[in-house]
Design an enzyme around this catalytic site. Structure first.
Site, PDB file in Angstrom:
ATOM      1  CG  ASP A  10      -0.829 -20.414   0.115  1.00 41.75           C
ATOM      2  OD1 ASP A  10      -0.243 -20.137   1.182  1.00 41.75           O
ATOM      3  OD2 ASP A  10      -0.261 -20.999  -0.819  1.00 41.75           O
ATOM      4  CE  LYS A  29       2.620 -17.871  -1.544  1.00 38.30           C
ATOM      5  NZ  LYS A  29       1.956 -19.192  -1.490  1.00 38.30           N
ATOM      6  CG  ASP A  84     -13.176  -7.387   4.261  1.00 43.86           C
ATOM      7  OD1 ASP A  84     -12.966  -6.778   5.332  1.00 43.86           O
ATOM      8  OD2 ASP A  84     -13.712  -6.862   3.265  1.00 43.86           O
ATOM      9  CE1 TYR A 110      -4.140  -1.871   0.830  1.00 44.03           C
ATOM     10  CE2 TYR A 110      -2.454  -3.374   1.632  1.00 44.03           C
ATOM     11  CZ  TYR A 110      -3.755  -3.136   1.234  1.00 44.03           C
ATOM     12  OH  TYR A 110      -4.663  -4.154   1.213  1.00 44.03           O
ATOM     13  CG  ASP A 158      -7.468  -4.997   2.905  1.00 41.80           C
ATOM     14  OD1 ASP A 158      -8.603  -5.032   3.417  1.00 41.80           O
ATOM     15  OD2 ASP A 158      -7.172  -4.244   1.959  1.00 41.80           O
TER      16      ASP A 158
END
Ligand code: NAD
Length: 359
Positions: free
Chosen positions: A223, A191, A251, A144, A247
């Protein structure tokens, strides 16, 4: 002995105004019942602030924020901006600016399903029952904020995923401290098999883990974490992760709690804490008096605990919400068509029931 605190209330736009009024009333009731003194101030942000001052975050709001002990925020946003991405002055700029100015680097999102709402989720009740997760999402680094590039012929693009050691250290410590007050389990999500930024993340978390030998540490690839969260949410206690993975995962996890209208969050840094429901200004229902005020009320529970250390009072608020749900009171978003013992009500009636249960 009672405490004395300054609280800035920023209702913002749309249903932010409707639900924050109830968060504030809950704070006032707690102050009264437990002999604390809460001084409330109000600040403007978002579309209402643009209309009044031309700025999404007026300096007067920022000054008040810096001088407060905690902030209760509603939501920002207006259809006008969603439909016209070219508008230069936008409500969300206010939110990004206040997070940056106050150095709010850790976003905490507790995911806990009230037993009374087991049927409201799209996941099977036997998988959900007992799930209780606290996410720590890093807020100031990652893709970001890394350098963004587009090639001259505009046919390729890149966003730099960047983390600095200090950014990982400070949020990891906060997450470990929280794990100690819960079930003493921490899962760090990255990751690291592919990304160098993740390898740094994992290295730093492994170092900090040595300071907390009483907390069980697990490292998981994003994952796998996305899959495990739906398969077996009960296996998680504290989840620590970066901005991008956080993020997405948070959600996904909101589905465990049934509705956006139930989820609260806290953004913390070095000083003042910022408490808000995870939902937005919800143009589709704004002004109708049907928004669920429980996420704002649960944000208040987080404030009492995290910023003020008032654990008993915080638990009292959560118990009042629980009692209200047990009595069958529901706003539209958490109503279950298959249950008969439910009373569907609007924002104000629901807020008033929680207040009754606080007394
Ligand atoms: P939203 O969260 O406002 O609404 C999504 C859906 O959930 C809507 O159908 C809404 O009716 C429902 N919903 C949300 N909160 C609810 C509640 N308390 N009770 C009952 N139902 C509820 O997201 P959106 O529709 O994508 O965005 C609307 C506006 O909010 C946009 O302008 C967006 O930019 C803004 N937004 C702001 C924030 C924030 O202030 N932190 C976060 C997300 C979106």
């Amino acid at each position: 002995m009672g405490v004395e605190k300054k609280i800035l209330v920023i209702p913002g736009d749309g249903i932010g105004q409707e639900v924050t009024a109830w968060g504030q009333k809950v704070l006032a009731t707690i102050a009264n019942n437990y002999h604390h003194t809460f001084h409330f101030e109000e600040g403007m942000m978002g579309h209402v602030a643009i209309e009044a001052t031309g700025e999404p975050l007026p300096d007067s709001t920022l000054d008040k924020a810096r001088n407060s002990d905690a902030i209760l925020f509603g939501a920002i946003g207006h259809a006008k901006y969603d439909n016209d991405p070219t508008l230069k002055v936008r409500p969300e700029q206010g939110l990004l600016k206040i997070r940056k100015e106050l150095g709010l680097y850790a976003n905490l999102r507790p995911i806990k399903l009230f037993d009374e709402l087991l049927e409201a989720s799209s996941i099977k009740p036997e998988i959900l029952r007992g799930a209780d997760i606290l996410f720590f999402r890093e807020l100031t680094g990652d893709v970001y904020f890394g350098e963004k590039k587009r090639s001259e012929d505009r046919s390729s693009a890149s966003d730099l995923m960047i983390y600095h050691r200090y950014e990982v250290e400070r949020i990891a410590r906060k997450a470990y401290e929280a794990a100690r007050t819960r079930r003493s389990k921490l899962c760090s999500v990255d990751k690291a098999n592919v990304l160098e930024a993740s390898r740094l993340w994992r290295e730093v978390v492994q170092e900090i883990a040595k300071e907390y030998p009483d907390v069980e540490t697990e490292h998981m690839f994003i994952d796998n974490a996305a899959m495990q969260l739906i398969k077996d949410p009960k296996r998680f206690d504290v989840v620590l992760t970066g901005n991008l993975f956080g993020d997405i995962l948070t959600d996904e996890a909101s589905q465990i709690a049934g509705s956006m209208g139930m989820l609260a969050s806290a953004s913390v840094g070095d000083k003042v804490g910022f408490y808000e429901p995870i939902h937005g200004s919800a143009h589709d229902i704004a002004g109708k008096g049907i928004a669920n005020p429980l996420a704002s009320i649960l944000s208040v529970a987080l404030m009492l605990d995290i910023s003020f250390g008032l654990k008993t009072e915080s638990q009292r608020v959560i118990k009042a919400v629980e009692a209200t749900l047990r009595q069958g009171y529901r706003t539209m978003d958490i109503a279950n068509k298959h249950t008969v013992n439910e009373f569907i009500m609007g924002t104000d009636a629901m807020g008033a029931k929680v207040l009754e249960n606080l007394n």
